[in-house]
Design a protein around this motif. Structure first.
Motif, PDB file in Angstrom:
ATOM      1  N   GLU A  29      -0.432   8.513   5.968  1.00  0.00           N
ATOM      2  CA  GLU A  29      -1.880   8.697   6.056  1.00  0.00           C
ATOM      3  C   GLU A  29      -2.234   9.993   6.779  1.00  0.00           C
ATOM      4  O   GLU A  29      -1.486  10.476   7.631  1.00  0.00           O
ATOM      5  CB  GLU A  29      -2.528   7.514   6.789  1.00  0.00           C
ATOM      6  N   LYS A  30      -3.398  10.507   6.403  1.00  0.00           N
ATOM      7  CA  LYS A  30      -3.957  11.661   7.086  1.00  0.00           C
ATOM      8  C   LYS A  30      -5.328  11.270   7.616  1.00  0.00           C
ATOM      9  O   LYS A  30      -6.024  10.452   7.042  1.00  0.00           O
ATOM     10  CB  LYS A  30      -4.046  12.863   6.147  1.00  0.00           C
ATOM     11  N   ILE A  31      -5.675  11.885   8.757  1.00  0.00           N
ATOM     12  CA  ILE A  31      -6.952  11.604   9.401  1.00  0.00           C
ATOM     13  C   ILE A  31      -7.839  12.828   9.242  1.00  0.00           C
ATOM     14  O   ILE A  31      -7.431  13.941   9.567  1.00  0.00           O
ATOM     15  CB  ILE A  31      -6.762  11.300  10.892  1.00  0.00           C
ATOM     16  N   VAL A  32      -9.020  12.617   8.722  1.00  0.00           N
ATOM     17  CA  VAL A  32      -9.958  13.714   8.498  1.00  0.00           C
ATOM     18  C   VAL A  32     -11.110  13.587   9.485  1.00  0.00           C
ATOM     19  O   VAL A  32     -11.796  12.566   9.527  1.00  0.00           O
ATOM     20  CB  VAL A  32     -10.504  13.699   7.054  1.00  0.00           C
ATOM     21  N   MET A  33     -11.314  14.623  10.279  1.00  0.00           N
ATOM     22  CA  MET A  33     -12.390  14.632  11.264  1.00  0.00           C
ATOM     23  C   MET A  33     -13.370  15.759  10.938  1.00  0.00           C
ATOM     24  O   MET A  33     -12.970  16.826  10.464  1.00  0.00           O
ATOM     25  CB  MET A  33     -11.826  14.827  12.675  1.00  0.00           C
ATOM     26  N   ASP A  34     -14.661  15.505  11.220  1.00  0.00           N
ATOM     27  CA  ASP A  34     -15.691  16.474  10.845  1.00  0.00           C
ATOM     28  C   ASP A  34     -15.972  17.487  11.954  1.00  0.00           C
ATOM     29  O   ASP A  34     -17.090  17.930  12.146  1.00  0.00           O
ATOM     30  CB  ASP A  34     -16.980  15.747  10.463  1.00  0.00           C
ATOM     31  N   LYS A 532     -12.366   3.592   8.720  1.00  0.00           N
ATOM     32  CA  LYS A 532     -11.572   3.712   7.495  1.00  0.00           C
ATOM     33  C   LYS A 532     -11.945   4.946   6.695  1.00  0.00           C
ATOM     34  O   LYS A 532     -11.128   5.503   5.956  1.00  0.00           O
ATOM     35  CB  LYS A 532     -11.753   2.451   6.635  1.00  0.00           C
ATOM     36  N   SER A 533     -13.185   5.398   6.860  1.00  0.00           N
ATOM     37  CA  SER A 533     -13.630   6.569   6.110  1.00  0.00           C
ATOM     38  C   SER A 533     -12.926   7.846   6.553  1.00  0.00           C
ATOM     39  O   SER A 533     -12.952   8.852   5.848  1.00  0.00           O
ATOM     40  CB  SER A 533     -15.142   6.747   6.262  1.00  0.00           C
ATOM     41  N   THR A 534     -12.288   7.816   7.739  1.00  0.00           N
ATOM     42  CA  THR A 534     -11.591   9.015   8.227  1.00  0.00           C
ATOM     43  C   THR A 534     -10.138   9.053   7.774  1.00  0.00           C
ATOM     44  O   THR A 534      -9.452  10.052   7.988  1.00  0.00           O
ATOM     45  CB  THR A 534     -11.627   9.073   9.769  1.00  0.00           C
ATOM     46  N   LEU A 535      -9.649   7.965   7.173  1.00  0.00           N
ATOM     47  CA  LEU A 535      -8.257   7.895   6.750  1.00  0.00           C
ATOM     48  C   LEU A 535      -8.134   8.121   5.255  1.00  0.00           C
ATOM     49  O   LEU A 535      -8.871   7.527   4.455  1.00  0.00           O
ATOM     50  CB  LEU A 535      -7.666   6.525   7.106  1.00  0.00           C
ATOM     51  N   ILE A 536      -7.212   8.974   4.858  1.00  0.00           N
ATOM     52  CA  ILE A 536      -6.972   9.215   3.441  1.00  0.00           C
ATOM     53  C   ILE A 536      -5.480   9.123   3.150  1.00  0.00           C
ATOM     54  O   ILE A 536      -4.655   9.483   3.980  1.00  0.00           O
ATOM     55  CB  ILE A 536      -7.504  10.599   2.986  1.00  0.00           C
ATOM     56  N   GLU A 537      -5.154   8.624   1.969  1.00  0.00           N
ATOM     57  CA  GLU A 537      -3.754   8.509   1.581  1.00  0.00           C
ATOM     58  C   GLU A 537      -3.443   9.328   0.334  1.00  0.00           C
ATOM     59  O   GLU A 537      -2.366   9.866   0.197  1.00  0.00           O
ATOM     60  CB  GLU A 537      -3.407   7.036   1.316  1.00  0.00           C
ATOM     61  N   ASP A 538      -4.398   9.412  -0.561  1.00  0.00           N
ATOM     62  CA  ASP A 538      -4.170  10.083  -1.842  1.00  0.00           C
ATOM     63  C   ASP A 538      -4.272  11.598  -1.686  1.00  0.00           C
ATOM     64  O   ASP A 538      -5.235  12.114  -1.140  1.00  0.00           O
ATOM     65  CB  ASP A 538      -5.190   9.589  -2.873  1.00  0.00           C
ATOM     66  N   GLU A 539      -3.251  12.320  -2.157  1.00  0.00           N
ATOM     67  CA  GLU A 539      -3.240  13.784  -2.029  1.00  0.00           C
ATOM     68  C   GLU A 539      -4.408  14.422  -2.753  1.00  0.00           C
ATOM     69  O   GLU A 539      -5.017  15.390  -2.285  1.00  0.00           O
ATOM     70  CB  GLU A 539      -1.928  14.361  -2.586  1.00  0.00           C
ATOM     71  N   ASN A 540      -4.765  13.898  -3.928  1.00  0.00           N
ATOM     72  CA  ASN A 540      -5.882  14.478  -4.685  1.00  0.00           C
ATOM     73  C   ASN A 540      -7.187  14.388  -3.897  1.00  0.00           C
ATOM     74  O   ASN A 540      -8.007  15.297  -3.905  1.00  0.00           O
ATOM     75  CB  ASN A 540      -6.025  13.757  -6.030  1.00  0.00           C
ATOM     76  N   GLU A 541      -7.350  13.252  -3.204  1.00  0.00           N
ATOM     77  CA  GLU A 541      -8.561  13.082  -2.407  1.00  0.00           C
ATOM     78  C   GLU A 541      -8.598  14.109  -1.280  1.00  0.00           C
ATOM     79  O   GLU A 541      -9.639  14.671  -0.964  1.00  0.00           O
ATOM     80  CB  GLU A 541      -8.620  11.662  -1.843  1.00  0.00           C
ATOM     81  N   GLU A 542      -7.433  14.367  -0.685  1.00  0.00           N
ATOM     82  CA  GLU A 542      -7.378  15.364   0.391  1.00  0.00           C
ATOM     83  C   GLU A 542      -7.804  16.739  -0.134  1.00  0.00           C
ATOM     84  O   GLU A 542      -8.597  17.443   0.490  1.00  0.00           O
ATOM     85  CB  GLU A 542      -5.952  15.436   0.953  1.00  0.00           C
ATOM     86  N   TYR A 543      -7.281  17.108  -1.292  1.00  0.00           N
ATOM     87  CA  TYR A 543      -7.619  18.417  -1.837  1.00  0.00           C
ATOM     88  C   TYR A 543      -9.085  18.501  -2.229  1.00  0.00           C
ATOM     89  O   TYR A 543      -9.720  19.553  -2.118  1.00  0.00           O
ATOM     90  CB  TYR A 543      -6.719  18.738  -3.039  1.00  0.00           C
ATOM     91  N   GLN A 544      -9.654  17.364  -2.682  1.00  0.00           N
ATOM     92  CA  GLN A 544     -11.087  17.362  -3.007  1.00  0.00           C
ATOM     93  C   GLN A 544     -11.920  17.633  -1.766  1.00  0.00           C
ATOM     94  O   GLN A 544     -12.902  18.369  -1.786  1.00  0.00           O
ATOM     95  CB  GLN A 544     -11.480  16.017  -3.610  1.00  0.00           C
ATOM     96  N   ILE A 545     -11.512  17.029  -0.636  1.00  0.00           N
ATOM     97  CA  ILE A 545     -12.226  17.258   0.621  1.00  0.00           C
ATOM     98  C   ILE A 545     -12.106  18.713   1.034  1.00  0.00           C
ATOM     99  O   ILE A 545     -13.086  19.365   1.408  1.00  0.00           O
ATOM    100  CB  ILE A 545     -11.682  16.333   1.730  1.00  0.00           C
TER     101      ILE A 545
END
Length: 568
Positions: A29-34, A532-545
């Motif tokens: 998992e990766k954590i995305v912070m704003d 949960k909205s800060t956690l991402i698993e899918d690589e495509n979703e990460e690149y979209q962000i």
């Protein structure tokens, strides 16, 4: 794609790249912070928790809190019942040194663990990460409750010692005064009430107050040392200025046990006195550069506190007139009785006042650490009504609810003083609870987890196992010794009984029973409180962000696990 709001600056933390073992490890998992994330926040996020405190403690101010919790002068004064009263001067000289060797092993092992898991949960969180998956819940439950017993008994035991000294001074100044237990109880409750107010203040204020109290600790200890050595009136009593080496280092066995056992029993004093060195662990989420500053503060507290404590107690051993009279005097407080043997009344009042003032600063420092422990355990649903105790006050940014619950429990614990010597159990419970909570994660670190433990930037390297086995051996030896009564056989009456067995093990039995009856349904060890909205698993979703942020002219930062060499 994540439904989180996209802002000009975003940070992405890859949990598996952070070199920590956490509740999120191995899930890719990766954590995305704003917002931009510094190293300290990246570590706590990777461990699975939000950054909820302001990081306004430095190495110096963290050391200030732990040194205040250590409270050498009031701790020594309060625990003479165990050192001096068990083995005489030997208990405050060479026995203290031997005990310190074991304590330093414990402190160094804990410091290494704190660098790897810099959370307020401390040893409880580390236990869950180092234990076999099947046993992580029950072992972390035992460690968590044991450590909480240490924290919740800390402030009332110190305040009780301070109240006892105040009333002993009252007896010196007023021959007509008759000690009453309820006087001591109300005074203890009043001291803890004032301490709870201070412990509820914002972090920045607490850091400043504890820095000031650290300076007071050092000044009062130094002045007391000078007065005891240079201002004693032994010569006026027809005695030499100082005791001989034979007297100062000799054993006066005041127990019914052999000399060796009495020496081991006297270790209770050094164990309780030095127990504050774990406080930096519980303040890790409020400390900058926590992976380095926290372990340094632990080792600094244990080593500096141990050395200064030994130097001061040496001065006592060389100046005390009668061990037996100090322990059994009508004043009911060995330290005050000792001072009265060698100083005139004004000086007794002065030095006793120093110890009382420091007992108060130690009380609120203990409350600060205890509130962080209750907060962190409640965050993982370890307590009934946990949602209230893990609440952060929006005005002070500190866990005020936790402070006042601990104060209430302390008031209940102090009712033990109406049971005579049963009040002594809150001292030995603190010692046993701390040793059990220290031993389990340390043992796991050097056995089951040795193949996968990820050390932090501060670590012992090849000395980890030497320190670990020293710590485990020492604590395993001392846990049963701490339950021994001073007298045995017909001499061990109900009034002289060591009630630690009932108070600690009875309480722990209820906690474990509660776990198997109900708590296991809601508690499975530490858990992440990240949205949960800060956690991402899918690589495509990460690149979209990333694409979305960049398209808005923003910057995406990747949190690094590297610590600046200058800081480390």
């Amino acid at each position: 794609m994540s439904n989180m709001e996209l802002k000009p600056n975003m940070s992405i933390i890859s949990v598996d790249d952070m070199n920590v073992t956490s509740v999120l490890s191995g899930r890719h998992e990766k954590i995305v912070m704003d917002h931009n994330v510094d190293h300290d926040e990246a570590v706590i996020l990777a461990l699975g928790y939000k950054q909820e405190f302001k990081r306004e403690f430095s190495l110096l101010t963290t050391f200030g809190v732990s040194f205040s919790v250590l409270g050498l002068l009031p701790s020594i004064a309060s625990t003479l019942w165990y050192s001096l009263a068990y083995s005489g001067n030997a208990g405050i000289t060479w026995a203290y040194l031997i005990g310190m060797i074991g304590v330093m092993g414990v402190a160094c092992s804990m410091a290494e663990i704190s660098s790897a898991f810099p959370t307020s949960g401390g040893l409880y969180y580390a236990t869950a990460m180092l234990a076999p998956p099947k046993y992580k819940a029950i072992l972390s439950w035992i460690v968590g409750w044991s450590n909480y017993f240490v924290q919740v008994t800390g402030a009332p035991s110190v305040a009780y010692g301070g109240a006892s000294m105040i009333l002993a001074l009252k007896q010196i100044m007023d021959d007509s005064y008759v000690y009453q237990t309820w006087h001591c109880y109300l005074l203890t409750v009043g001291l803890t009430f004032l301490a709870a107010i201070i412990a509820s203040l914002p972090t920045k204020w607490i850091a400043w107050i504890n820095s000031a109290s650290t300076i007071l600790n050092l000044i009062f200890l130094f002045v007391s040392w000078i007065v005891v050595l240079g201002g004693n009136n032994r010569v006026e009593q027809g005695l030499p200025k100082f005791n001989s080496n034979k007297i100062a280092w000799g054993i006066d066995n005041l127990t019914d046990w052999p000399d060796g056992i009495s020496i081991l029993m006297s270790f209770m004093a050094v164990i309780w006195t030095m127990s504050g060195f774990d406080s930096p662990f519980h303040l890790a989420e409020e400390c900058s550069n926590a992976q380095v500053a926290t372990p340094r503060a632990i080792v600094l507290t244990a080593s500096v506190g141990g050395l200064l404590g030994f130097v001061f107690q040496i001065s006592m051993a060389y100046t005390i007139v009668s061990v037996d009279d100090a322990v059994n005097a009508d004043l009911g407080q060995p330290y005050i009785s000792y001072l009265a043997q060698i100083l005139d009344t004004p000086r007794v009042l002065c030095l006793a006042s120093f110890a009382i003032i420091l007992a108060f600063t130690m009380t609120f420092a203990c409350m600060i650490a205890a509130s962080r422990v209750l907060f962190s355990y409640s965050r993982d649903n370890c307590f009934p009504l946990s949602r209230y105790w893990c609440h952060i006050n929006p005005y002070t940014q500190t866990p005020v609810n936790a402070v006042w619950l601990n104060w209430f429990f302390g008031c209940l614990l102090c009712l033990l003083m109406f049971g005579g010597v049963a009040i002594d159990a809150i001292f030995s419970v603190g010692a046993i609870g701390s040793f059990i909570s220290f031993t389990i994660p340390t043992l796991l670190r050097i056995t089951y987890a040795r193949s996968f433990f990820k050390p932090g930037p501060w670590n012992l390297g090849r000395y980890s196992y030497i320190s670990g086995w020293l710590a485990v051996s020492f604590t395993t030896l001392m846990i049963p010794i701490l339950c021994f009564p001073q007298y045995r056989g017909a001499d061990n009456t109900a009034e002289e009984m060591n009630w630690t067995v009932l108070v600690y093990y009875g309480s722990m039995f209820l906690c474990i029973a509660w776990y198997y009856i109900y708590a296991h349904k809601v508690y499975d060890g530490p858990k992440s409180n990240l949205d949960k909205s800060t956690l991402i698993e899918d690589e495509n979703e990460e690149y979209q962000i990333i694409d979305s942020v960049v398209s808005k002219g923003g910057v995406v930062n990747y949190a690094s696990n590297e610590v600046n060499d200058e800081k480390a």
